[in-house]
Write a protein that holds these residues in place. Structure first.
Motif, PDB file in Angstrom:
ATOM      1  N   ALA A 513      35.996  28.608  47.267  1.00 25.71           N
ATOM      2  CA  ALA A 513      36.383  29.893  48.403  1.00 25.71           C
ATOM      3  C   ALA A 513      37.581  30.366  47.795  1.00 25.71           C
ATOM      4  O   ALA A 513      37.962  31.534  48.242  1.00 25.71           O
ATOM      5  CB  ALA A 513      36.401  29.308  49.667  1.00 25.71           C
ATOM      6  N   PHE A 514      38.429  29.897  47.068  1.00 26.39           N
ATOM      7  CA  PHE A 514      39.617  30.359  46.615  1.00 26.39           C
ATOM      8  C   PHE A 514      39.664  30.871  45.030  1.00 26.39           C
ATOM      9  O   PHE A 514      40.683  31.021  44.653  1.00 26.39           O
ATOM     10  CB  PHE A 514      40.841  29.446  46.988  1.00 26.39           C
ATOM     11  CG  PHE A 514      41.064  29.037  48.232  1.00 26.39           C
ATOM     12  CD1 PHE A 514      41.481  30.310  49.305  1.00 26.39           C
ATOM     13  CD2 PHE A 514      40.751  27.721  48.790  1.00 26.39           C
ATOM     14  CE1 PHE A 514      41.515  29.754  50.711  1.00 26.39           C
ATOM     15  CE2 PHE A 514      41.010  27.455  50.291  1.00 26.39           C
ATOM     16  CZ  PHE A 514      41.403  28.429  51.107  1.00 26.39           C
ATOM     17  N   ARG A 515      38.394  30.544  44.506  1.00 28.47           N
ATOM     18  CA  ARG A 515      38.395  30.860  42.921  1.00 28.47           C
ATOM     19  C   ARG A 515      38.896  32.296  42.668  1.00 28.47           C
ATOM     20  O   ARG A 515      39.808  32.333  41.737  1.00 28.47           O
ATOM     21  CB  ARG A 515      36.927  30.515  42.587  1.00 28.47           C
ATOM     22  CG  ARG A 515      36.849  30.472  41.179  1.00 28.47           C
ATOM     23  CD  ARG A 515      35.400  29.839  40.756  1.00 28.47           C
ATOM     24  NE  ARG A 515      34.440  30.996  41.511  1.00 28.47           N
ATOM     25  CZ  ARG A 515      33.396  30.385  42.204  1.00 28.47           C
ATOM     26  NH1 ARG A 515      33.361  28.920  42.714  1.00 28.47           N
ATOM     27  NH2 ARG A 515      32.420  31.080  42.692  1.00 28.47           N
ATOM     28  N   ASP A 516      38.426  33.375  43.466  1.00 30.94           N
ATOM     29  CA  ASP A 516      38.800  34.743  42.805  1.00 30.94           C
ATOM     30  C   ASP A 516      40.393  35.009  43.486  1.00 30.94           C
ATOM     31  O   ASP A 516      41.075  35.557  42.494  1.00 30.94           O
ATOM     32  CB  ASP A 516      37.945  35.807  43.536  1.00 30.94           C
ATOM     33  CG  ASP A 516      36.407  35.592  43.075  1.00 30.94           C
ATOM     34  OD1 ASP A 516      36.186  35.080  42.068  1.00 30.94           O
ATOM     35  OD2 ASP A 516      35.683  36.028  44.036  1.00 30.94           O
ATOM     36  N   LEU A 517      40.765  34.306  44.427  1.00 27.38           N
ATOM     37  CA  LEU A 517      42.186  34.539  44.897  1.00 27.38           C
ATOM     38  C   LEU A 517      42.986  33.975  43.793  1.00 27.38           C
ATOM     39  O   LEU A 517      44.209  34.535  43.400  1.00 27.38           O
ATOM     40  CB  LEU A 517      42.353  33.959  46.240  1.00 27.38           C
ATOM     41  CG  LEU A 517      43.932  33.583  46.671  1.00 27.38           C
ATOM     42  CD1 LEU A 517      44.426  34.980  46.921  1.00 27.38           C
ATOM     43  CD2 LEU A 517      43.765  32.848  48.027  1.00 27.38           C
ATOM     44  N   LEU A 518      42.715  32.926  43.375  1.00 31.28           N
ATOM     45  CA  LEU A 518      43.794  31.977  42.449  1.00 31.28           C
ATOM     46  C   LEU A 518      43.437  32.424  40.888  1.00 31.28           C
ATOM     47  O   LEU A 518      44.381  32.102  40.200  1.00 31.28           O
ATOM     48  CB  LEU A 518      43.452  30.536  42.667  1.00 31.28           C
ATOM     49  CG  LEU A 518      43.860  30.158  43.946  1.00 31.28           C
ATOM     50  CD1 LEU A 518      43.189  28.667  44.110  1.00 31.28           C
ATOM     51  CD2 LEU A 518      45.114  30.034  44.413  1.00 31.28           C
ATOM     52  N   GLY A 519      42.467  32.885  40.699  1.00 31.86           N
ATOM     53  CA  GLY A 519      42.283  33.282  39.097  1.00 31.86           C
ATOM     54  C   GLY A 519      42.073  32.294  38.253  1.00 31.86           C
ATOM     55  O   GLY A 519      42.330  32.423  37.197  1.00 31.86           O
TER      56      GLY A 519
END
Length: 674
Positions: A513-519
């Motif tokens: 769920a945080f993949r795009d946020l964290l890059g």
């Protein structure tokens, strides 16, 4: 009779006029000749709130349907005549022997099918309609009798609900679990999808086939176990609501129960419970099984304030010295009672209450410390109590002030249940350990923290720390994403965002769920064996966990310098919208974690508390017209903290530096707010 209108529900918030010093009192354990002495000593100590009838069921109802209030009447009237308020228990925490003898079906059953018998406490099934009927009859009798008694300042539902009986696996509980599941999923097909029952031929065709997660010969279905935790928390919350509803028919006095926000109690989702309380109250005891008990205490206090929505709360129980239920029950050192009590006070408690008033002469808790020890008043504990009381009475205007951190930390009971389930990548890592590690890093960096539930608003914060949030809903993850996109900063640690609310892995690589946020994308996790430590190329060390991680849009801050993944990113930083998101893909050593947290916080614009550190707590409580700085020095050395104002413990004016001796506590009414 009560002034409440029969059949109505009345809510009234607890708002004390001054800081409360309180205790549990069990007069039924003592000859009435002692009661007058007890109350006289309570007045000497400045005790203003006393909890009674917590375990009084067998005294008040010695036989089914036969009530005898003579002793309780005398105690309540005696306290009132001496100006001491009553926190009145409903008495339902521990059933009397007659109840389980007449109704053995009320006894709880464990996962292995064995029954838990009377002889201790809380030997009742939360789903039992028979137990509930008898318990609510007692509550009704107590509330009718004392609903408008002027001594009663607070109602105390049961006691530490779920401390021993949070999970029951009997047939009655199984039926209640199935009803809960039908309400949640509506259809068996929906249940099958949520639980992934295609695995291991677990597909259900009828609700009657569904059982609680009783002991199995192999790994159980993890989503069934997760839902059983949810159900069990809801079942006990429903029981609380039932008692509170009965009380409110007869009384307008605030109602609560004592939470157990501690390292060893995880079965109740208090984020769901807190809105039902007229004041959030917590019990906390130093846990010497932990490496750093004082840090866990501070985390529990901050979490309790978070449950209270940032508003003041009540410490319903803690100990003057040793407890009786740990392998080694360590007595508190000189001055430690003041330090631990003021750690709660600094973090928003408007009342400090102790278990108990007089140390028991018999029973399972006879070696549990109390305000009045077995040795009497010529003791360290009694002298420290009088000193604590003196300082509390010098701080009347602390009441109602709040703590206003710039940093939030996300904590989830659901993630705790799911992340620590069987079949996880390593049993050397557990959820609360990782939450505590990041909290300790923040404390070492001198940063005050609000503890929030997943999905709570992050408005007004500069940084949010998200440790090990294995289970997260889409909407909860979106709150963090929006916060960063709009200029906030986030620090997320490993094994976060991995599954959804059904414990279903989010495909495409961790951290889900945080993949795009964290890059970043994690292809595979590589847990480390016990004792293995790896260097990072920035000088830090790591243990327990590593990841085969690659960056997409993030920049690498530190790489693993050793092991099979040498050269792999371990700490990353990603620009997202107008904010910044950091990721830590390993378990950093404490110094490295604190250094990283401090750097991230300063970049986010959060100001560390001057003078604070791992062994020195510096916390500010404030309102519009007053401000108090609490300094609690757990170290063996004197420290200096910059502050100007009037110091309450010593009665001296201080500034520009405050000297705090080793083991000392100081509270400064800051200049400009005197």
């Amino acid at each position: 009779m009560s002034t409440a209108v029969p059949g109505t529900t009345v809510r009234s918030r607890w708002t004390p006029e001054r800081l409360v010093l309180g205790c549990d009192y069990n007069p039924e354990q003592w000859d009435p000749a002692i009661w007058d002495e007890d109350v006289a000593l309570m007045r000497e100590a400045g005790v203003s709130l006393v909890a009674v009838n917590i375990f009084g069921w067998s005294d008040v109802e010695p036989a089914e349907g036969r009530f005898d209030f003579r002793r309780l009447d005398a105690v309540v009237d005696l306290l009132h005549a001496n100006g001491i308020g009553v926190n009145l228990g409903t008495g339902t925490a521990s059933p009397p022997p007659w109840l389980s003898t007449a109704y053995p079906e009320t006894l709880p059953v464990m996962a292995d099918g064995t029954t838990r018998w009377p002889g201790g406490r809380q030997h009742w099934c939360p789903s039992s309609p028979v137990f509930r009927a008898r318990a609510l009859a007692l509550v009704d009798a107590v509330a009718r009798r004392y609903g408008d008694h002027p001594a009663v300042q607070l109602w105390h539902v049961s006691n530490e609900l779920g401390c021993h009986n949070s999970l029951c696996f009997c047939d009655v509980s199984a039926a209640a679990f199935r009803r809960w599941l039908e309400d949640r999923y509506t259809s068996v097909d929906a249940l099958n999808r949520a639980w992934g029952t295609a695995f291991w031929s677990q597909r259900y065709t009828d609700w009657a086939e569904v059982l609680p997660p009783r002991s199995t010969i192999s790994l159980p279905n993890p989503t069934r176990t997760l839902d059983f935790h949810r159900f069990s928390s809801d079942e006990l919350l429903g029981y609380y609501r039932a008692e509170a509803e009965v009380i409110r028919r007869h009384s307008t006095v605030p109602v609560t129960t004592n939470f157990m926000v501690t390292a060893h109690q995880r079965d109740m989702d208090y984020w769901a419970w807190a809105p039902e309380m007229d004041v959030v109250a917590n019990d906390h005891y130093l846990d010497h099984r932990l490496a750093e008990p004082a840090i866990e205490l501070a985390f529990a206090a901050d979490t309790t304030r978070g449950l209270a929505g940032g508003q003041p709360w009540l410490l319903m129980e803690h100990a003057t010295s040793a407890v009786n239920w740990q392998p080694v029950n360590v007595a508190k050192a000189p001055g430690e009672m003041l330090r631990t009590s003021f750690s709660h006070l600094a973090r928003g408690a408007d009342g400090l209450c102790y278990f108990q008033w007089r140390a028991s002469a018999q029973g399972a808790e006879k070696f549990h410390s109390a305000l009045l020890p077995h040795a009497g008043t010529d003791t360290k504990v009694w002298r420290e109590l009088l000193e604590l009381s003196r300082v509390l009475h010098a701080l009347p205007d602390v009441v109602g002030t709040t703590v206003r951190p710039e940093v939030a930390l996300v904590f989830s009971y659901e993630s705790w249940w799911a992340a620590d389930g069987e079949g996880r990548p390593t049993t050397l890592v557990d959820y609360l350990q990782q939450v505590h590690a990041m909290y300790a890093a923040l404390r070492t960096a001198g940063i005050s923290v609000d503890v929030l539930a997943p999905g709570q608003s992050l408005d007004g914060y500069r940084l949010v720390v998200v440790p090990h949030l294995y289970l997260v809903r889409d909407a909860e993850a979106a709150v963090v994403e929006r916060f960063v996109a709009e200029g906030g900063h986030a620090l997320v640690t490993f094994f976060s965002g991995v599954v959804d609310e059904d414990d279903r892995v989010r495909l495409g690589g961790y951290p889900g769920a945080f993949r795009d946020l964290l890059g970043v994308v994690v292809e595979e996790v590589h847990p480390l064996p016990a004792g293995q430590v790896l260097r990072l190329d920035d000088g830090a060390t790591a243990s327990l966990w590593t990841e085969d991680l690659r960056t997409t849009t993030a920049k690498t801050v530190a790489h693993l310098a050793e092991g099979p993944l040498a050269g792999t990113p371990a700490v990353t930083r990603n620009q997202h919208g107008t904010g910044t998101a950091w990721y830590v893909g390993t378990h950093l050593d404490p110094d490295a974690a604190a250094a990283l947290v401090r750097s991230v916080a300063v970049e986010a614009g959060a100001t560390p508390c001057a003078g604070a550190g791992r062994e020195v707590e510096v916390v500010r409580r404030a309102a519009e017209n007053r401000s108090f700085l609490f300094v609690i020095n757990h170290s063996e050395d004197a420290v200096e903290v910059p502050v100007r104002g009037h110091e309450v413990v010593t009665g001296a004016d201080v500034g520009p530096l405050l000297q705090v001796p080793a083991g000392g506590v100081r509270v400064v009414r800051e200049d400009g707010h005197r």
